[in-house]
Scaffold this active site. Structure first.
Site, PDB file in Angstrom:
ATOM      1  N   ASP A  53       0.778  -1.133  -0.172  1.00  0.00           N
ATOM      2  CA  ASP A  53       0.020  -0.100  -0.170  1.00  0.00           C
ATOM      3  C   ASP A  53       0.910   1.162  -0.151  1.00  0.00           C
ATOM      4  O   ASP A  53       1.464   1.419   1.049  1.00  0.00           O
ATOM      5  CB  ASP A  53      -0.888  -0.050   1.150  1.00  0.00           C
ATOM      6  CG  ASP A  53      -1.825   1.241   1.258  1.00  0.00           C
ATOM      7  OD1 ASP A  53      -1.537   2.111   0.569  1.00  0.00           O
ATOM      8  OD2 ASP A  53      -2.520   1.249   2.109  1.00  0.00           O
ATOM      9  N   VAL A  54       0.951   1.775  -1.166  1.00  0.00           N
ATOM     10  CA  VAL A  54       2.115   3.006  -1.273  1.00  0.00           C
ATOM     11  C   VAL A  54       1.598   4.048  -0.306  1.00  0.00           C
ATOM     12  O   VAL A  54       2.569   5.066   0.022  1.00  0.00           O
ATOM     13  CB  VAL A  54       2.211   3.487  -2.758  1.00  0.00           C
ATOM     14  CG1 VAL A  54       2.729   2.201  -3.691  1.00  0.00           C
ATOM     15  CG2 VAL A  54       0.787   4.099  -3.134  1.00  0.00           C
ATOM     16  N   ASN A  80       5.039   5.447 -10.248  1.00  0.00           N
ATOM     17  CA  ASN A  80       3.871   5.436 -11.012  1.00  0.00           C
ATOM     18  C   ASN A  80       2.488   5.426 -10.534  1.00  0.00           C
ATOM     19  O   ASN A  80       1.538   6.102 -11.213  1.00  0.00           O
ATOM     20  CB  ASN A  80       4.047   4.585 -12.107  1.00  0.00           C
ATOM     21  CG  ASN A  80       2.875   3.982 -12.964  1.00  0.00           C
ATOM     22  OD1 ASN A  80       2.503   4.799 -14.192  1.00  0.00           O
ATOM     23  ND2 ASN A  80       2.212   3.107 -12.690  1.00  0.00           N
ATOM     24  N   TYR A 146      -6.264  16.023  -8.164  1.00  0.00           N
ATOM     25  CA  TYR A 146      -5.412  15.163  -9.124  1.00  0.00           C
ATOM     26  C   TYR A 146      -4.542  16.172  -9.730  1.00  0.00           C
ATOM     27  O   TYR A 146      -3.063  16.153  -9.350  1.00  0.00           O
ATOM     28  CB  TYR A 146      -6.001  14.546 -10.107  1.00  0.00           C
ATOM     29  CG  TYR A 146      -5.066  13.863 -10.897  1.00  0.00           C
ATOM     30  CD1 TYR A 146      -4.431  12.665 -10.681  1.00  0.00           C
ATOM     31  CD2 TYR A 146      -4.814  14.211 -12.228  1.00  0.00           C
ATOM     32  CE1 TYR A 146      -3.400  12.022 -11.521  1.00  0.00           C
ATOM     33  CE2 TYR A 146      -4.089  13.351 -13.272  1.00  0.00           C
ATOM     34  CZ  TYR A 146      -3.497  12.192 -12.708  1.00  0.00           C
ATOM     35  OH  TYR A 146      -2.296  11.404 -13.613  1.00  0.00           O
ATOM     36  N   LYS A 150      -0.538  16.605  -8.816  1.00  0.00           N
ATOM     37  CA  LYS A 150       0.677  16.425  -9.968  1.00  0.00           C
ATOM     38  C   LYS A 150       1.480  17.819 -10.101  1.00  0.00           C
ATOM     39  O   LYS A 150       2.848  17.815 -10.631  1.00  0.00           O
ATOM     40  CB  LYS A 150       0.020  16.041 -11.206  1.00  0.00           C
ATOM     41  CG  LYS A 150      -0.581  14.742 -11.269  1.00  0.00           C
ATOM     42  CD  LYS A 150       0.575  13.857 -11.217  1.00  0.00           C
ATOM     43  CE  LYS A 150       0.155  12.150 -11.316  1.00  0.00           C
ATOM     44  NZ  LYS A 150       0.845  11.208 -11.078  1.00  0.00           N
ATOM     45  N   THR A 181      -4.537   3.610 -22.493  1.00  0.00           N
ATOM     46  CA  THR A 181      -4.940   2.376 -21.290  1.00  0.00           C
ATOM     47  C   THR A 181      -6.370   2.246 -21.068  1.00  0.00           C
ATOM     48  O   THR A 181      -7.047   2.917 -21.582  1.00  0.00           O
ATOM     49  CB  THR A 181      -4.285   2.696 -20.083  1.00  0.00           C
ATOM     50  OG1 THR A 181      -4.969   4.017 -19.447  1.00  0.00           O
ATOM     51  CG2 THR A 181      -2.524   3.141 -20.258  1.00  0.00           C
TER      52      THR A 181
END
Length: 270
Positions: A53-54, A80, A146, A150, A181
């Site tokens: 779990d980052v 990523n 988001y 970033k 994707t």
């Protein structure tokens, strides 16, 4: 042989990055909360999967030391893991917006700090790559948290590069446009004809392939980029077509058509 960690490397952009490093001969470790359905492979070689779990700083430290212990080092970290659903700022509970920032900004901070003591003890230092986004360079209605994360990520990378240069650690950011994707198609609602419509928004006329992002990562991690740190590399096919330019082009076409009509009428009278 380099040891490379790709967070969120089990699918999408992360999987493309992992495959590019596998083809380059690296030992690759991918991490995420869920294991891939089948081992990630390229060039006859497989990436190792480890759960993580980052968002958990303690788990990130344990993970970094485990990779270094099991593989004899940790040379490259590709931050990523990230993403966001479409959610206007006035909608949804506050914690949902906060979780987007946590995943896209705080998680890379935790992972980078976790690998720092490992990399600085290595003769060759290490490389940290941030997967950024054009959303961090312009307004991002519907994905504001988001975009803010970033933007912060690019600033974080620059500061990290300056602070850790003396430790032999290079830090750079890849600023991505749209990448072809499954998650991107889901984000835009899918549907027939979506691909060509998205392609037309990019000056190069198509979306990036995940492996193309991976190839850019391989370059920035290589000795060929040994003097590049604190930089942002745009991997976006020329950016986004601006509505103003599209409107100007349509108006120019309209003027050309009207000029042709006037010329034709004059020739007819003559």
């Amino acid at each position: 042989m380099s040891v490379v960690v790709v967070t969120g490397g089990t699918r999408g952009v992360g999987a493309g990055v992992a495959r590019a490093f596998l083809r380059d001969g690296a030992e690759v470790v991918v991490c995420g909360r869920n294991a891939p359905e089948r081992p990630l492979a390229a060039a006859g070689r497989e990436a190792r999967y480890l759960p993580l779990d980052v968002r958990d700083p303690a788990a990130a430290e344990e993970f970094a030391h485990r990779v270094a212990r099991d593989h004899g080092g940790l040379d490259v970290l590709v931050n990523n893991a990230g993403g966001t659903p479409y959610r206007p700022l006035a909608e949804g509970e506050p914690h949902r917006h906060a979780r987007v920032i946590e995943l896209n900004l705080l998680a890379p901070l935790h992972l980078s700090r976790a690998v720092h003591p490992v990399m600085r003890q290595q003769p060759g230092g290490g490389v940290i790559l941030m997967i950024g986004s054009m959303s961090g360079t312009r307004p991002s209605p519907g994905t504001a948290a988001y975009g803010a994360a970033k933007a912060g990520l690019a600033s974080l990378a620059g500061s990290m590069a300056a602070e850790w240069a003396g430790d032999g650690i290079r830090v750079n950011t890849l600023v991505l446009g749209m990448v072809g994707t499954e998650r991107l198609r889901d984000h835009f609602g899918g549907g027939e004809g979506l691909g060509p419509a998205l392609d037309r928004t990019v000056p190069l006329g198509r979306l990036a392939e995940p492996e193309e992002v991976g190839e850019a990562c391989v370059f920035l991690a290589s000795p060929r980029a040994r003097y590049i740190t604190g930089a942002s590399l745009a991997v976006h096919g020329g950016g986004e077509r601006l509505a103003l330019h599209e409107t100007t082009a349509r108006e120019s076409e309209g003027e050309s058509e009207r000029d042709s009509e006037v010329k034709s009428e004059g020739e007819a009278r003559a």
